[in-house]
Design a protein around this motif. Structure first.
Motif, short mmCIF file in Angstrom:
data_model
loop_
_atom_site.label_atom_id
_atom_site.label_comp_id
_atom_site.label_asym_id
_atom_site.label_seq_id
_atom_site.Cartn_x
_atom_site.Cartn_y
_atom_site.Cartn_z
N SER A 1 0.84 -1.20 0.00
CA SER A 1 0.00 0.00 0.00
C SER A 1 0.87 1.25 0.00
O SER A 1 2.07 1.19 0.24
N PHE A 2 0.22 2.38 -0.28
CA PHE A 2 0.81 3.66 0.07
C PHE A 2 0.52 3.82 1.56
O PHE A 2 -0.52 4.37 1.96
N GLY A 3 1.43 3.35 2.38
CA GLY A 3 1.15 3.18 3.81
C GLY A 3 0.79 4.46 4.52
O GLY A 3 -0.13 4.48 5.36
N ASN A 4 1.49 5.53 4.23
CA ASN A 4 1.20 6.79 4.90
C ASN A 4 -0.17 7.33 4.49
O ASN A 4 -0.95 7.81 5.32
N VAL A 5 -0.48 7.22 3.19
CA VAL A 5 -1.78 7.66 2.70
C VAL A 5 -2.90 6.86 3.37
O VAL A 5 -3.91 7.42 3.82
N ARG A 6 -2.72 5.56 3.44
CA ARG A 6 -3.74 4.70 4.03
C ARG A 6 -3.98 5.04 5.49
O ARG A 6 -5.14 5.14 5.93
N ARG A 7 -2.92 5.25 6.25
CA ARG A 7 -3.09 5.55 7.67
C ARG A 7 -3.80 6.89 7.86
O ARG A 7 -4.70 7.02 8.70
N ILE A 8 -3.43 7.90 7.09
CA ILE A 8 -4.08 9.20 7.22
C ILE A 8 -5.55 9.10 6.84
O ILE A 8 -6.42 9.70 7.50
N ARG B 1 -7.52 6.55 7.15
CA ARG B 1 -8.24 5.90 8.24
C ARG B 1 -8.43 6.84 9.43
O ARG B 1 -9.51 6.88 10.04
N GLU B 2 -7.36 7.59 9.76
CA GLU B 2 -7.44 8.47 10.92
C GLU B 2 -8.40 9.63 10.70
O GLU B 2 -9.12 10.04 11.61
N VAL B 3 -8.43 10.18 9.48
CA VAL B 3 -9.23 11.36 9.21
C VAL B 3 -10.65 11.01 8.77
O VAL B 3 -11.61 11.63 9.22
N PHE B 4 -10.79 9.99 7.91
CA PHE B 4 -12.08 9.70 7.31
C PHE B 4 -12.71 8.40 7.79
O PHE B 4 -13.87 8.14 7.49
#
Length: 574
Positions: free
Chosen positions: A468-475, A477-480
């Motif tokens: 995955s684009f790991g940083n994109v995925r985590r953000i 999940r955290e925001v949306f």
């Protein structure tokens, strides 16, 4: 001094031959280039100088500029790339933009359409309206050669400008009719670096007075220190002042992390609120939000920079010293009285302990970074990509030698790491060079495995793979509370590498990664890809960006409880 190559009315040379010979005169040893019809006369001329210049042909124009940038930043020499006009230039822009952000001296030789057609919108092959203006947006100087006799002069001027003052990329456009035409030419001896002007003596005197009277001086050092070769002058001034030295991400190596006064940008968040004078040298001193890098509410600021714009708002107002950092630091080190640095050394030790404690919150990233540091020799080079392990590296990966820690700077250019590493390893085939990427970023230029294999470039490529684009995925999940477009369909990276005739291995733990790199460093001078399967990792952003850290996590006073005497002199100055 210019010298003519014409003897006894010898035949004139083509513009392509003029280009090749002036590149030789500039001391160029490598050119990263992709051929095309508009550059045929340039490539043909390079055959005649192939004993002096090696042409490395990657598989994409993006890699030409990245490789030239990596070559320049690792070696301190000027990197050279060459691309066809239109799509070739456009593909190379991301590497030039990264070089611009990181003050890297790169000369881009850009093709053009035929001279009479420029600007007429006739739809010629590779024509891009306003190509010259596009190049100006990512270079500090550019020029268009309109006759063959202009070529050596413009190339010479390009090298002079690329490395003088604040280093940055430059471009010379050469149309195909100019490369083909013949003319008598004058060639020039190798361009020498023109250092920035010496700062005003009166301003230096004022700065020395401010620093000498400071109770708690501190220094923030950026890449300009390394660009000016001013590391020893910085260290001498810090020792005489007893001042902690905090380095920006691109400034790592300005002072060795072995030095007891050396700190990272994370340490600055503990030190600068207690400082009364902050010397900012060779740095923009801004974060990615365009705000001052770190708050120092009690401090008076002094700036040393070659560009006045980098001393203005939105930075705190202060005394601006415009000119050469090496000269300025040397003058200040001579002018300030030496003081006891034991208080500052003790303070820095406490701050480093506090920083180490913060890194416990970013496992497993810290473990992978520790493995990399143990495996890479002190003069080895790490190209730090935008990946989960790479994000905290500017804070948690010790750097001991200048030009051994390379980042994409404020461009944040995903995918730059692998081809930039190829350029760095070309410049230093005798050193250990490691690039780290995520599987997302590696996908940008994975075709350059062919380049690594073809030229046997001894780069060690580490790919952290989580699908995955790991940083994109985590953000997301955290925001949306959900994720979208962040998963990847990956190849078998080890099989892919072997398909390109590149050796491959897998590491499932930090100790395995350390052993693989150490063994490769000791036994081979060929490329190696190491795949590292990883899972989700905790966010490092509370360490990287002060505004994202909850206030409760801020240290009340990482410098320790001052004594009554230290209330007036926090660093223990006499």
């Amino acid at each position: 001094m210019a010298q003519s190559i014409l003897e006894n009315n010898a035949a004139a040379l083509t513009g392509g031959q003029g280009l090749a010979r002036q590149l030789v005169a500039e001391g160029v040893r490598h050119v990263f280039a992709l051929p095309g019809v508009q550059l045929d006369w340039a490539f043909d001329a390079l055959i005649d100088v192939q004993s002096q210049i090696k042409v490395i042909v990657p598989r994409h124009e993006q890699a030409t500029s990245y490789m030239a940038d990596g070559y320049a930043r690792a070696s301190g020499e000027t990197g050279v790339c060459m691309v066809v006009p239109g799509p070739g230039v456009l593909n190379a822009l991301s590497g030039l933009a990264t070089a611009y952000a990181c003050s890297s001296p790169v000369v881009c030789i850009a093709g053009q359409i035929r001279t009479p057609a420029i600007g007429h919108g006739l739809g010629l092959l590779h024509e891009v309206p306003g190509q010259s203006e596009v190049l100006k947006s990512v270079t500090k100087w550019s020029a268009l050669a309109r006759s063959p006799e202009e070529v050596p002069e413009l190339v010479h001027e390009a090298f002079r400008r690329a490395q003088s003052g604040r280093p940055r990329p430059v471009a010379v456009e050469i149309p195909p009719d100019v490369l083909e035409a013949r003319a008598a030419m004058t060639f020039h001896e190798r361009a020498t670096r023109e250092r920035a002007a010496a700062p005003s003596t009166e301003i230096l005197k004022d700065a020395a007075s401010i620093l000498a009277s400071a109770r708690a001086p501190a220094i923030w050092a950026g890449n300009g220190v390394v660009a000016a070769d001013a590391q020893s002058e910085l260290t001498r001034l810090a020792e005489r002042l007893g001042a902690p030295v905090m380095m920006s991400d691109n400034g790592r190596g300005a002072i060795s992390d072995h030095h007891p006064l050396a700190l990272t940008a994370l340490g600055a968040r503990a030190v600068l609120p207690h400082a009364d004078v902050v010397l900012v040298v060779g740095s923009r001193f801004l974060n990615l939000r365009g705000q001052p890098a770190v708050d120092a509410p009690q401090a008076r600021f002094i700036y040393i920079n070659v560009e006045a714009a980098d001393t203005d708002a939105p930075r705190p107002s202060g005394l601006a010293i415009i000119g050469d950092a090496k000269i300025a630091l040397n003058h200040l080190a001579d002018a300030v009285p030496a003081r006891d640095q034991s208080g500052a050394v003790a303070a820095c030790a406490r701050v480093r302990d506090w920083c180490d404690h913060q890194f416990a919150s970013i496992e497993p990233q810290r473990g992978w970074l520790q493995a990399l540091r143990r495996a890479i020799p002190e003069n080895g080079i790490l190209i730090n990509e935008l990946t989960q392990v790479g994000y905290p590296a500017p804070l948690a990966f010790p750097v001991y030698t200048p030009r051994t820690f390379i980042t994409p700077g404020y461009q944040g250019t995903l995918g730059y790491g692998f081809p930039t590493g190829l350029g760095a390893a070309t410049a230093h085939p005798d050193r250990v060079v490691v690039s780290i990427s995520g599987d997302g970023g590696f996908g940008w230029n994975l075709q350059e495995l062919a380049t690594a294999a073809r030229y046997r470039i001894p780069l060690i490529v580490v790919v952290f793979s989580d699908g995955s684009f790991g940083n994109v995925r985590r953000i997301q999940r955290e925001v949306f509370g959900r994720e979208f477009c962040s998963t990847l369909a990956n190849p078998d990276f080890q099989a892919l590498a072997r398909a390109f005739n590149v050796e491959a291995a897998r590491a499932d733990s930090p100790s395995e990664l350390q052993n693989l790199i150490a063994t490769a460093a000791a036994t081979r001078r060929t490329p190696l890809l190491i795949e590292v399967p990883v899972g989700e990792m905790p966010s490092p952003w509370h360490l990287l960006h002060r505004l994202s850290r909850p206030p409760a996590h801020e240290p009340p006073n990482p410098l320790g409880e001052p004594s009554a005497n230290q209330q007036a002199r926090p660093w223990g100055a006499p």
